[in-house]
Every structure is written in C-alpha cells, then in structure tokens.
Design an enzyme around this catalytic site. Structure first.
Site, short mmCIF file in Angstrom:
data_model
loop_
_atom_site.label_atom_id
_atom_site.label_comp_id
_atom_site.label_asym_id
_atom_site.label_seq_id
_atom_site.Cartn_x
_atom_site.Cartn_y
_atom_site.Cartn_z
CE1 TYR A 166 49.91 21.41 -1.11
CE2 TYR A 166 51.27 19.70 -2.12
CZ TYR A 166 50.90 21.03 -2.00
OH TYR A 166 51.51 21.98 -2.78
NE ARG A 167 43.55 15.56 -3.96
CZ ARG A 167 43.76 14.59 -3.07
NH1 ARG A 167 44.92 14.52 -2.43
NH2 ARG A 167 42.84 13.69 -2.81
N GLY A 222 51.10 3.95 2.56
CA GLY A 222 50.86 3.00 1.47
C GLY A 222 51.05 1.55 1.88
N GLY A 256 40.89 7.15 -4.11
CA GLY A 256 39.80 6.94 -3.16
C GLY A 256 40.20 6.06 -1.99
CG ASP A 259 38.64 10.02 0.12
OD1 ASP A 259 39.30 10.75 0.90
OD2 ASP A 259 38.52 10.26 -1.09
O1 CKP Z 1 43.03 10.80 -1.27
P1 CKP Z 1 42.04 10.02 -2.08
O2 CKP Z 1 42.65 9.28 -3.24
O3 CKP Z 1 41.19 9.13 -1.22
O4 CKP Z 1 41.09 11.15 -2.67
C1 CKP Z 1 40.40 11.03 -3.87
C2 CKP Z 1 39.51 12.20 -4.12
O5 CKP Z 1 38.43 14.89 -4.07
C3 CKP Z 1 38.94 12.13 -5.53
O6 CKP Z 1 37.61 11.64 -5.49
C4 CKP Z 1 39.07 13.56 -6.05
O7 CKP Z 1 37.93 14.05 -6.61
C5 CKP Z 1 39.50 14.39 -4.84
O8 CKP Z 1 40.21 13.45 -4.02
C6 CKP Z 1 40.33 15.60 -5.28
O9 CKP Z 1 39.79 16.71 -5.23
O10 CKP Z 1 41.48 15.40 -5.69
MG MG Z 2 43.73 11.14 0.50
#
Ligand code: CKP
Ligand code: MG
Length: 314
Positions: A166-167, A222, A256, A259
């Site tokens: 979620y962003r 976490g 990251g 991921d």
């Molecule tokens: O959930 P994570 O911290 O693994 O995700 C990081 C990525 O795609 C980062 O590379 C960034 O570009 C994104 O999540 C994003 O769109 O926020």
């Molecule tokens: Mg993530």
C-alpha cells in the site's frame, strides 16, 4: 515458458545522503517493486521476465540496460514516444529517515493496458505471475491491466501472487481496498504487512476469512518476523501457521526489504520447497537486503544466502 512474469512501474531513482535541497553528490539508479522482485528471483537462479512501459528517453534506457544486466528478460518492455519515465527521489533529512518523493502521475507505466499484460501472460506462459498493489494505483488502465492479467493467469493454471504494498501517496486506503478486493479471487498467495491486513478484509478473524479466498497468506511484521498461514486439512476454520523470526542484522537501508523477502519466497516456491523453507529463504533474503544500500543492489545470490546463514550460526 518462464519461471516468473511480473509487471509494474520502474522509475529512475536519484538518491542523496542528506537533504536534496542542499545539492552535492547524488546516486543515480532505478527503483520499482516488481523489477526488484524480478532481479531477486533472477539472482537466485531462475528465469524472470518483467513487463512495463518507459519513456523513449535516457532514463528509460537506463532501466532497460540495468534489468538486462541482471538477467531479467525485458522483451515485454514498451518505449512510449508520447510519455516519460517515472522518477523517484530519495533523500535523507536525518540519518534514520529516508524521504521519498514520486514524480510518476501520467508516466509511461501508467499507460499499461490490459491487452499488453494478457498478451504477455499468454506468450510467456509463466509458472508464477507476481503483481503488486502499486500497479492498480497508477491509473484506470493500469488497474484494468492488473485485473485482466491475474484473471487470465489463474484461468490458465498459473500460480498468482500479490504483494499488497500500500502506497498512501498514490491513493486512499478505501480505493486500495476496493481494487485489491477485485484481484483477490484470482490470487493464490498474498504478501501483506500486519498493518495492511485491514485493506484485505474487515472480518474479526482476518486470517481465517482471507483463507476462504486465497491458499496462502504471508504476513510480515518487521523485527517480529513473518508468518505463513495456509488452509489446514481439517474444517474450513482449520489454519496451519508457520513463523520465522527476523534475523538479527544491522539495518542500513530497509527500502526493498519487502521485495527481497518476496523474491526469496517465490524462489523457494519455484524450487518446490515446503512452506517452512519458503519462509526461511524469504526472511534470509530480506535480512541480507537490509544490510546494504539500494532497493535492488543488495539483493542476494544463492551464495550470499549461505554466507548469511553461516554468519548466523545456522
Ligand atoms: O516494499 P519495498 O520497500 O520492498 O518496496 C520498495 C519499492 O516500487 C521501491 O523500489 C519503490 O520504487 C517502490 O517500492 C514504490 O513504488 O514505492
Ligand atoms: Mg513492500
């Protein structure tokens, strides 16, 4: 036939070790959750293909070149003449805070369409399709592209995974819950952090409720570690749960990590390992990734995983 197909937006990234407004040295790279997973899976020895669209510009070519160098198949990458490559800025207002700014609204990746994602699923015929909740947040067409891809893949017998990711800068929790809810019936494995579970269900027992729809629910928390919940063999409410603690490593950069965790889990899935072993590779990969800088640069190879396990005395 490929082991893993994924798609989503990869941006050019600029990172500074202090507030960006002060100028000075910056590090140029790329960032994108799905391409991070593709790189992670490729480093662990599998075939990974990634689909996206970038501008017909130098940032777009940096993304293509980086992914090719990491052995990710970029056959499905589209260069859009009338659009631009998304951009993400990371800077550090203080040692422990990484600030993220996106410049991605209207970017090339937001023009992804259902016809291109479904065509790629049919032509790549992957063992696994991996999507994230970031892609449907990009635009109406990207949302339709995600739904069509998971529907086509699951109808064809492909195992589908979804990382909620979620962003808050891209959309509201309510919009995310609606869009992700449409994907869930076509998804087999869900990766969610503990604070994202309420986006997936409002049931009082979220795990039992979600396992009515998906086969496996992997929840990360976490430093407390991760849990994989699968349906038990008994009644409908019977749930089998496995837990792995987080490895005690020094965290240098946590972006990251999710991921890296997902790529470890999917790699072990491709190796047909047990749920316990999938979770173990996931937590080891996530732990390795946070010990060095970069969204994808610090993703482990198989040898790296062994090194970390040995250093932890396992
Ligand atoms: O959930 P994570 O911290 O693994 O995700 C990081 C990525 O795609 C980062 O590379 C960034 O570009 C994104 O999540 C994003 O769109 O926020
Ligand atoms: Mg993530």
């Amino acid at each position: 036939m490929t082991d893993l197909l994924t798609f989503g937006e990869t941006m050019v990234s600029v990172r500074t070790a202090r507030p960006m407004r002060l100028g000075g040295d910056a590090h140029l790279s790329i960032a994108g959750s799905e391409s991070n997973v593709a790189i992670g899976v490729a480093r662990l020895g599998h075939d990974a293909a990634w689909l996206s669209a970038v501008g017909n510009d130098e940032p777009g070519r940096l993304i293509q070149r980086t992914l090719r160098a990491e052995n990710v198949d970029t056959t499905y990458l589209r260069f859009a003449d009338d659009s631009f490559t998304g951009f993400i800025a990371f800077d550090q207002p203080s040692h422990d805070i990484t600030r993220v700014s996106y410049h991605r609204r209207g970017s090339a990746a937001s023009t992804l369409t259902a016809s291109e994602t479904t065509a790629a699923v049919e032509s790549a015929n992957p063992t696994l399709l991996h999507v994230t909740g970031i892609t449907p947040a990009l635009s109406d067409t990207a949302r339709a592209a995600t739904l069509a891809a998971v529907r086509t893949a699951s109808a064809a017998g492909v195992q589908v995974s979804l990382d909620v990711n979620y962003r808050a800068r891209l959309w509201s929790r309510a919009d995310a819950a609606t869009a992700i809810g449409q994907l869930l019936p076509h998804v087999h494995t869900v990766f969610s952090s503990d604070d994202e579970l309420d986006l997936l269900t409002d049931a009082s027992d979220p795990i039992a409720d979600l396992l009515k729809t998906v086969d496996t629910l992997v929840v990360t928390a976490g430093g407390k570690g991760a849990w994989a919940h699968t349906k038990g063999t008994g009644s409908a409410s019977d749930v089998h749960t496995v837990h792995r603690p987080a490895l005690p490593v020094t965290v240098v950069d946590s972006i990251g990590a999710g991921d890296a965790f997902v790529s470890g889990y999917l790699s072990a899935t491709l190796d047909k390992l047990s749920t316990e072993s999938r979770l173990e590779r996931a937590t080891t990969s996530g732990a390795f990734c946070v010990t060095a800088y970069g969204d994808w640069e610090s993703l482990p190879t198989r040898e790296d995983l062994t090194l970390l396990s040995h250093s932890q005395g396992t």
